[in-house]
Design an enzyme around this catalytic site. Structure first.
Site, mmCIF file in Angstrom:
data_model
loop_
_atom_site.group_PDB
_atom_site.id
_atom_site.type_symbol
_atom_site.label_atom_id
_atom_site.label_comp_id
_atom_site.label_asym_id
_atom_site.label_seq_id
_atom_site.Cartn_x
_atom_site.Cartn_y
_atom_site.Cartn_z
ATOM 1 N N SER A 25 -0.328 0.443 7.435
ATOM 2 C CA SER A 25 -0.751 1.591 6.629
ATOM 3 C C SER A 25 -1.360 2.727 7.448
ATOM 4 C CB SER A 25 -1.758 1.136 5.580
ATOM 5 O OG SER A 25 -1.084 0.328 4.648
ATOM 6 N N ASP A 66 0.772 -1.253 0.000
ATOM 7 C CA ASP A 66 0.000 0.000 0.000
ATOM 8 C C ASP A 66 0.803 1.304 0.000
ATOM 9 O OD1 ASP A 66 -1.449 -2.164 0.888
ATOM 10 O OD2 ASP A 66 -2.241 -1.182 2.672
#
Ligand code: FRU
Length: 500
Positions: free
Chosen positions: A79, A22
């Protein structure tokens, strides 16, 4: 060696070495776009999560910088997001970059932490009293904090993906967070795990008096064609609750390919909303045939809103900065592909390293209008407008190296059967065709970006985006148009060789 790196994209961001997933903490500040990312510096498969860091002034030329946030004794650095604290609400000084991430470990579970940078995102200090937020119900999946400023109430909002919903919190100082609401349980594709939220406000069709919010929800699994994908919900936000315009079963996809995930947007970009996807799929991300590194980001894309009947949707277009990469132009005068015949463009570019753009305009009066993008080894990507069934299709079954797809991570039986039913020409979870709905209009515009191991299609001004990986053994360098049961007029056909 060059051969080893033959799949490394030219104008897409990749890590120098190691594993990437990500995009994290995307923030624009003082002329620089900061792209942090889920990063394993010690191997080219997922593990030891850090925040890697690259920086760019134009979204296409990236400079690799040292790791921004390293894994620590509390756990992985999962993330999250970054903001510029313009009003110094946290007390670290005006313009400090404040980032939020999930610390993940078996011992502590998933908890939200903060770090700040006073040197324009280069180095960070982790907050001494971390975590700033833990799940009130001990939830196992509680991660990927997205923080943004809510101007009307002069407060910060944090969205955290919490299993099958998104939870909303608020704060005045970025440190104390109060629960406000939750959204999503039962909405969209079922069943799926929510991950990596984002929420942006945009004028509908450019009308500043009619603004809507889009809540971006990445889900895994749930992709029509298997694995991970990005959906979004359009609605209103009053500072506390997000209320969706549509019924729970309505699904809106940000992209119709298989390699578009964990998509989030840059903060602090003013009126522009620029999203960056991770260009892979959890079903096979760890086994794609690259060496020394794995994964790229898909092209940065600008999001806008438009009305489609009673619905409001996102249009997805590559950022205009990409136009500056056009090095060589090849224009083919308008031509007609007769029913059952082919029209071939033999050599796209004399020295083709697999990085180019194609802009096409078609007037299709046929059941099917398409073309094969081919190399000299008999490998090709088949892209077609299936007017009869109302579908835009990208088929990568014969695109090059596909056999690793046999080892893709399968899901439960029902999901598998659905996938076979949904995908066209399904061989396995990599070798298949993806499709998107196609309007009944006869005229269509396609912008297609190829970059060694990827094909991204933007249809009709961004009403459909489709992002797929491919691994050809040599660059595609010719094109063969075809038309079935009716003719197809290609009224514009331009190729641009792209380079940095
Ligand atoms: C999404 C994701 C996130 C998590 C990260 C871990 O791809 O699973 O939810 O924070 O990857 O690397």
């Amino acid at each position: 060696t060059a051969n080893r790196d033959k799949f490394r994209p030219l104008y897409h961001h990749t890590p120098l070495y190691g594993w990437m997933n990500d995009a994290n903490g995307l923030v624009y500040k003082d002329g620089e776009y900061h792209l942090y990312f889920q990063y394993n510096p010690y191997g080219s498969v997922w593990g030891n999560m850090h925040w890697g860091h690259s920086v760019s002034r134009d979204l296409v030329h990236w400079e690799h910088l040292p790791v921004a946030l390293a894994r620590d004794t509390m756990g992985h650095i999962f993330s999250g997001s970054s903001v510029v604290d313009v009003k110094n609400t946290a007390g670290y000084g005006e313009g400090t970059v404040v980032s939020f991430y999930t610390s993940a470990s078996d011992k502590n579970g998933q908890i939200e932490c903060m770090a700040y940078s006073r040197d324009n995102g280069r180095t960070f200090t982790k907050y001494g009293k971390n975590p700033v937020l833990t799940p009130f119900d001990g939830l196992k999946d509680f991660r990927d904090p997205k923080v943004f400023w809510y101007e009307p109430e002069q407060k910060w909002v944090m969205i955290v993906s919490a299993d099958k919903e998104m939870r909303f919190f608020s704060s005045k100082d970025l440190k104390d967070w109060t629960y406000m609401s939750a959204f999503g349980n039962g909405y969209g594709v079922q069943p799926s795990q929510f991950e990596c939220p984002d929420m942006v406000q945009l004028p509908v069709g450019g009308d500043e008096n009619n603004k809507k919010w889009a809540l971006i929800v990445n889900i895994n699994p749930g992709c029509l064609f298997g694995g991970s994908a990005t959906q979004y919900f359009v609605g209103d936000f009053d500072g506390t609750n997000f209320v969706c315009d549509t019924k729970p079963e309505v699904v809106k996809w940000m992209d119709w390919g298989k390699d578009h995930y964990a998509t989030v947007c840059f903060s602090n970009t003013g009126d522009r909303v620029i999203a960056v996807p991770w260009m892979s799929n959890w079903q096979y991300a760890n086994i794609i045939p690259t060496q020394q590194y794995r994964s790229a980001n898909a092209l940065p894309r600008e999001l806008t809103m438009y009305s489609e009947g009673k619905d409001v949707c996102l249009a997805v277009n590559p950022v205009k900065e990409l136009d500056a990469l056009r090095k060589e132009t090849k224009e083919i005068p308008a031509f007609t592909v007769e029913s059952g015949k082919e029209f071939t463009v033999d050599t796209l570019f004399a020295a083709n390293d697999g990085a180019f753009e194609m802009d096409l305009e078609l007037a299709a009066d046929a059941d099917c209008s398409g073309f094969k993008l081919m190399n000299g080894r008999g490998e090709y990507v088949d892209i077609y407008l299936d007017g009869k069934n109302g579908k835009l299709v990208m088929d990568r079954v014969h695109s090059g190296i596909v056999d690793f797809g046999k080892n893709a991570i399968p899901h439960e039986k029902e999901a598998h059967d659905n996938r076979v039913k949904n995908s066209i020409n399904y061989v396995d979870d990599f070798a298949l065709a993806t499709w998107a709905p196609l309007s009944k209009d006869k005229q269509h515009k396609l912008r297609i970006f190829v970059d060694k191991c990827s094909v991204e299609i933007f249809l009709d001004g961004g009403k459909v985006a489709m992002t797929n990986l491919v691994f050809p053994n040599e660059p595609y360098n010719s094109l063969s148009f075809y038309s079935r049961n009716g003719s197809t007029k290609v009224t514009a056909c331009t190729f641009y060789k792209l380079g940095l």
